[in-house]
Design an enzyme around this catalytic site. Structure first.
Site, PDB file in Angstrom:
ATOM      1  CG  ASP A   1      -0.371   0.241   2.531  1.00  0.00           C
ATOM      2  OD1 ASP A   1       0.871   0.393   2.626  1.00  0.00           O
ATOM      3  OD2 ASP A   1      -1.120   0.296   3.521  1.00  0.00           O
ATOM      4  CG  HIS A   2      -0.705   4.810   1.452  1.00  0.00           C
ATOM      5  ND1 HIS A   2      -1.843   4.019   1.497  1.00  0.00           N
ATOM      6  CD2 HIS A   2      -0.640   5.430   2.655  1.00  0.00           C
ATOM      7  CE1 HIS A   2      -2.426   4.168   2.675  1.00  0.00           C
ATOM      8  NE2 HIS A   2      -1.715   5.021   3.393  1.00  0.00           N
TER       9      HIS A   2
ATOM     10  CB  CYS B   1       0.792  -2.159   4.902  1.00  0.00           C
ATOM     11  SG  CYS B   1       0.671  -2.961   6.511  1.00  0.00           S
ATOM     12  N   GLY B   2       2.339  -0.009   6.119  1.00  0.00           N
ATOM     13  CA  GLY B   2       3.049   0.832   7.079  1.00  0.00           C
ATOM     14  C   GLY B   2       3.712   0.048   8.188  1.00  0.00           C
ATOM     15  CB  THR B   3       2.572  -1.634  11.141  1.00  0.00           C
ATOM     16  OG1 THR B   3       1.316  -2.200  10.757  1.00  0.00           O
ATOM     17  CG2 THR B   3       2.404  -0.225  11.681  1.00  0.00           C
ATOM     18  N   GLY B   4       3.026  -3.553   8.466  1.00  0.00           N
ATOM     19  CA  GLY B   4       3.009  -4.962   8.077  1.00  0.00           C
ATOM     20  C   GLY B   4       1.862  -5.719   8.716  1.00  0.00           C
ATOM     21  CB  ILE B   5      -0.156  -5.093  11.764  1.00  0.00           C
ATOM     22  CG1 ILE B   5       1.057  -5.086  12.686  1.00  0.00           C
ATOM     23  CG2 ILE B   5      -1.351  -5.744  12.456  1.00  0.00           C
ATOM     24  CD1 ILE B   5       0.940  -4.139  13.877  1.00  0.00           C
TER      25      ILE B   5
ATOM     26  CG  HIS C   1      10.433 -24.045  12.647  1.00  0.00           C
ATOM     27  ND1 HIS C   1      10.591 -23.922  14.007  1.00  0.00           N
ATOM     28  CD2 HIS C   1      11.583 -24.602  12.193  1.00  0.00           C
ATOM     29  CE1 HIS C   1      11.769 -24.406  14.357  1.00  0.00           C
ATOM     30  NE2 HIS C   1      12.396 -24.808  13.270  1.00  0.00           N
ATOM     31  CG  ASN C   2       5.875 -20.950  11.096  1.00  0.00           C
ATOM     32  OD1 ASN C   2       6.718 -20.132  11.444  1.00  0.00           O
ATOM     33  ND2 ASN C   2       5.261 -21.738  11.954  1.00  0.00           N
TER      34      ASN C   2
ATOM     35  NE  ARG D   1       3.524   5.248   6.630  1.00  0.00           N
ATOM     36  CZ  ARG D   1       2.233   5.419   6.446  1.00  0.00           C
ATOM     37  NH1 ARG D   1       1.363   5.004   7.342  1.00  0.00           N
ATOM     38  NH2 ARG D   1       1.797   6.032   5.357  1.00  0.00           N
TER      39      ARG D   1
ATOM     40  NE  ARG E   1       9.576 -29.973  16.158  1.00  0.00           N
ATOM     41  CZ  ARG E   1      10.858 -29.719  15.885  1.00  0.00           C
ATOM     42  NH1 ARG E   1      11.570 -30.600  15.200  1.00  0.00           N
ATOM     43  NH2 ARG E   1      11.418 -28.597  16.273  1.00  0.00           N
ATOM     44  CG  HIS E   2       8.680 -27.852  11.573  1.00  0.00           C
ATOM     45  ND1 HIS E   2       8.479 -27.201  12.776  1.00  0.00           N
ATOM     46  CD2 HIS E   2       9.964 -28.278  11.576  1.00  0.00           C
ATOM     47  CE1 HIS E   2       9.606 -27.224  13.473  1.00  0.00           C
ATOM     48  NE2 HIS E   2      10.513 -27.868  12.768  1.00  0.00           N
TER      49      HIS E   2
ATOM     50  NE  ARG F   1       4.656 -28.547  15.854  1.00  0.00           N
ATOM     51  CZ  ARG F   1       5.856 -28.497  16.377  1.00  0.00           C
ATOM     52  NH1 ARG F   1       6.772 -27.695  15.863  1.00  0.00           N
ATOM     53  NH2 ARG F   1       6.169 -29.238  17.424  1.00  0.00           N
TER      54      ARG F   1
END
Length: 145
Positions: free
Chosen positions: A7-8, A64-68, A97-98, A108, A131-132, A135
């Site tokens: 995003d911006h 994005c700004g925070t990645g969240i 692992h994931n 930012r 094992r991963h 999961r």
């Protein structure tokens, strides 16, 4: 090929990461945004997620700004395992692992060099399976609930 989008708030960092990947000879498909004009991060996550799910790109990077916010949006797509990475160790574990197929970062909150190191570490890591894998299977089972 690596899919990338932002995003911006992630626009400037996205440009630096694209340059970094091209210098390393890695092919990148830029899904936008293409300016700092305000856009909604869910709209930016969608084409990158679709490209990864459709097999057009092997993995993706979202910023994005925070990645969240962009990581939350990406993880709504069945089959996407998007990991918010703000450090090198998390980037490594997200793959090993994931088996993350997308990494997310905050434009930012991260500097260019750290972001480049996160991307390099993620791309160089390999899923360990075992094992991963069990999961990851459980994550996919949750998606069908």
């Amino acid at each position: 090929m690596i899919a990338i989008g932002s995003d911006h708030g992630g626009f400037e960092l996205k440009g630096h990461i694209i340059e970094h990947l091209k210098e390393k000879g890695i092919e990148v498909k830029d899904f936008g945004t293409y300016s700092e004009a305000s856009v909604d991060y869910p709209d930016c996550a969608k084409p990158v997620c679709k490209a990864v799910l459709d097999g057009e790109c092997e993995c993706g990077i979202l910023i994005c700004g925070t990645g969240i916010g962009i990581s939350m949006a990406a993880n709504k797509f069945k089959g996407i395992r998007a990991a918010l990475c703000g450090d090198v160790f998390s980037a490594k574990m997200s793959k090993e692992h994931n088996n993350a197929n997308i990494i997310c970062m905050g434009g930012r909150v991260l500097g260019r060099e750290l972001a480049n190191m996160i991307v390099d570490t993620y791309l160089e890591a390999e899923f360990q399976g075992g094992r991963h894998a069990d999961r990851i299977k459980k994550i996919h089972e949750i998606e069908t609930m």
